[in-house]
Write a protein that holds these residues in place. Structure first.
Motif, short mmCIF file in Angstrom:
data_model
loop_
_atom_site.label_atom_id
_atom_site.label_comp_id
_atom_site.label_asym_id
_atom_site.label_seq_id
_atom_site.Cartn_x
_atom_site.Cartn_y
_atom_site.Cartn_z
N GLY A 50 -18.14 28.59 -9.34
CA GLY A 50 -16.81 27.95 -9.21
C GLY A 50 -16.32 26.79 -8.36
O GLY A 50 -15.56 25.97 -8.60
N GLU A 53 -17.62 23.55 -9.80
CA GLU A 53 -16.62 23.39 -10.84
C GLU A 53 -15.43 22.56 -10.56
O GLU A 53 -15.08 21.65 -11.02
N ILE A 196 -8.70 25.18 -12.92
CA ILE A 196 -9.18 24.56 -14.00
C ILE A 196 -8.82 23.38 -14.71
O ILE A 196 -7.65 22.87 -14.19
N ASP A 197 -9.99 22.70 -15.03
CA ASP A 197 -9.25 21.28 -15.64
C ASP A 197 -9.25 21.35 -17.10
O ASP A 197 -10.66 21.51 -17.82
N LYS A 202 -15.51 21.62 -20.19
CA LYS A 202 -15.50 23.07 -20.09
C LYS A 202 -14.24 23.52 -20.89
O LYS A 202 -14.40 24.65 -21.45
N ASN A 203 -13.34 23.09 -20.98
CA ASN A 203 -11.93 23.55 -21.42
C ASN A 203 -11.37 22.58 -22.28
O ASN A 203 -10.34 23.09 -22.99
N LEU A 321 -13.03 32.01 -12.06
CA LEU A 321 -12.61 31.00 -12.85
C LEU A 321 -12.76 31.14 -14.03
O LEU A 321 -12.08 30.56 -15.32
N THR A 322 -13.69 31.84 -14.51
CA THR A 322 -13.92 32.14 -16.06
C THR A 322 -12.82 32.98 -16.72
O THR A 322 -12.89 32.63 -17.90
N GLU A 325 -10.49 30.23 -17.27
CA GLU A 325 -10.97 29.38 -18.74
C GLU A 325 -10.57 30.03 -20.08
O GLU A 325 -10.21 29.46 -20.81
#
Ligand code: UDP
Length: 408
Positions: A50, A53, A196-197, A202-203, A321-322, A325
């Protein structure tokens, strides 16, 4: 130490369509007095996990605000990362088998890294225990040094914490991810949620065709429920417990389980855990144990989006963080009530919390048989992340902190 070049850049203005121009204007206004000033981030891996990330997104956005920022990653041998992983587990409250050489190895690599680089930024942020002793580089009181702790320090092993505290107490402040993680320390402590972005690979939104392609590449059936946990293969993420929970669910639902994870350069335990996972999964064609490359954001994104339910059955967790996400992707999440997870998963509102294998299975079964509730949790989860856990908020926190320190 090596300076990291970040993977990709998204201009700050692109976030306006999601968050409104007011948010972006506020960031620019806060950054104005900091223009031309310097900051440095130091952690122990450029990819995997994380912290990497977050820094991958935070560093370019900070640069765009005309703050000179560099990101350095510690270098170390296997012996160093074995010691720091043992410290990590011990600080999370796990068992620690004391070896006096551990402390020497830790200090030797910190010294080596310290000698190799200049610390001349106005704001130096050292992430996590691995580089904590770099504070030795601070030979006068110029510049501000902050220790950013991403792990749950609420019940640390005392031998490891006492050793580390000698260094930590020489910083000007510390940042934690949850109020419960903080310690008694002789300086101000700050609460920053990780982030998170929403526009990163990733997102960001994906074409359904791409998601279908990823499923077919891994030969996963898109028509049956998919339960997914994405994590480094780490005992504290309890992948074997996930398989056991899935086995209970499987008695009632014809579902599939995806356990996907890559490694992190600072985590030497992955191969052993992966072996245990493969042994536990053996003989069930509906369990997909996927060893991903360390940098595979689009595949992770697609697997999360393809999931019926996302699981995060950690035994200990910093923030997780997962989870953010998955919530961002409007997925119903079943996760353990540990570390920073309950900040994200508000039970029965943004997801379901569980405390055991049986509890995890129970919540999964409930959501599989109540898809309308699952969908509502996903919607709520998305909103919760939008309000609290986006990179722009994290950036704002750093700007305010730097302004505060500069004025002190
Ligand atoms: N991750 C990834 N590939 C993997 C496993 C994890 O990209 O194979 C990412 C995951 O999407 C998340 C981060 O690594 O962004 C893990 O952060 P988290 O806080 O969940 O756990 P940590 O690994 O830091 O303990």
């Amino acid at each position: 130490m090596t300076e990291v070049q970040v993977a990709s850049r998204v201009p700050l203005d692109d976030y306006a369509s999601l968050l409104g121009t007011g948010e972006i204007d506020e960031l620019r206004a806060l950054a104005k007095p900091l223009r031309g000033r310097s900051a440095q981030m130091v952690n122990s891996t450029a990819v995997g996990g994380g912290v990497a990330e977050i820094l991958n997104r935070l560093v370019p956005l900070t640069e765009e605000l005309d703050i000179k920022i560099r990101w350095d990653v510690m270098t170390g041998g296997n012996d160093f990362f074995e010691v720091t992983k043992a410290f990590h587990n011990a600080l999370h409250g796990g068992p620690y088998h004391s070896r006096s050489e551990d402390f020497d190895i830790f200090l030797a690599y910190n010294e080596q890294n310290r000698a190799r680089m200049a610390f001349d930024a106005e704001f130096t942020v050292i992430h996590d225990p691995q580089p904590a002793a770099l504070v030795d580089a601070r030979n006068d009181r110029s510049g501000h040094w902050i220790w950013r702790c991403h792990i749950d320090l609420s019940h640390p092993n005392s031998e490891v914490w006492n050793f580390l505290e000698r260094f930590v107490s020489r910083y000007d402040g510390a940042i934690f991810s949850s109020p419960e993680f903080s310690r008694q320390l002789p300086f101000p402590q700050y609460l920053f949620y990780p982030s998170i972005d929403p526009l990163s690979e990733k997102n960001r939104d994906l074409d359904p065709e791409f998601i279908a392609l990823v499923l077919s590449r891994f030969q996963i059936d898109p028509l049956r429920p998919i339960l997914t946990q994405i994590s480094r293969f780490d005992r504290l993420k309890d992948p074997v417990g996930v398989i056991r929970a899935y086995r209970i669910v499987k008695r009632y639902f014809d579902c599939q389980l995806v356990l996907a994870g890559g490694g992190a350069a600072d985590d030497p335990e992955g191969a052993g855990v992966l072996n245990d996972v493969r042994r536990e999964a053996h003989g069930d064609p509906d369990i997909y144990v996927l060893e991903l490359p360390t940098w595979a954001p689009l595949e992770v994104n697609a697997l999360q989006r393809a999931s019926t339910i996302v699981i995060q059955k950690s035994l200990r967790e910093g923030f997780g963080l997962t989870v953010a996400e998955a919530l961002w992707k409007k997925k119903p999440v079943v996760a353990s009530a540990v570390g920073g997870i309950p900040v994200q998963v508000i039970h029965k509102h943004t997801g379901m919390l569980a405390h055991s294998i049986e509890g995890t299975a129970y919540q999964i079964r409930f959501l599989l048989s109540h898809p309308e509730i699952a969908a509502k949790l996903g919607e709520n989860g998305h909103q919760h992340v939008k309000e609290n856990f986006l990179i722009t908020q994290n950036l704002k926190n750093y700007l305010v902190l730097f302004l505060t320190l500069a004025g002190s």
